[in-house]
Design a protein around this motif. Structure first.
Motif: not given
Length: 161
Positions: A78-84, A107-111
């Protein structure tokens, strides 16, 4: 009586691992995890690669395995876009990811949120270990616009050009 021993070395083992990881990224064979992102797009991946690259994903996958659920897992992020997520998977498989200016922050936030190795400078107990690893290149991610010289920067101090 002591027997003589031999070291048997595969000289191109690192090269083989790189090719193998590239293949894992582009080939759905042997995938055992489906990641469903917030935009409902599905991405297939490998439990071992995810677990080796992220303590968060490792904990999710270990808990599931201990419950003896199906070997094929589905993780909803949840909250993570597929591109990221695709960029994160590209990073953990190849060590490099091409990210647009529009998506670099997410991207950096997801990582960091997934605790992808190389992006997070915080121990499991919440202790900031940045000072101890500042000069350790293993824990530094390089962020640069394409076509410009590469500059090493800790992720928590990223400056955009």
């Amino acid at each position: 009586m002591s027997q003589e021993t031999f070291d048997v070395t595969w000289d191109d083992y690192p090269g083989h691992l790189k090719i193998m990881m590239d293949s894992f990224l582009t080939n759905d064979s042997f995938t055992d995890v489906t990641i469903v992102c917030d935009d409902q797009k599905k991405i297939k991946s490998h439990r071992n690669v995810l677990s080796a690259s992220s303590s968060v994903l490792e904990n999710l996958l270990v808990v599931e395995e201990s419950n003896q659920l199906s070997r094929s897992s589905v993780l909803y992020l949840k909250g993570i876009h597929s591109d990221d997520m695709k960029s994160v998977l590209q990073f953990i498989h190849t060590g490099v990811s091409v990210v647009t200016t529009e998506r670099i922050d997410s991207f950096i936030d997801v990582a960091k949120n997934l605790k992808i190795k190389g992006f997070n400078h915080v121990d499991e107990d919440g202790t900031d270990k940045h000072d101890r690893v500042q000069n350790n290149l293993e824990n530094v991610v390089k962020v640069r616009p394409r076509g410009r010289p590469q500059i090493e920067r800790p992720v928590n101090k990223v400056n955009y050009f």
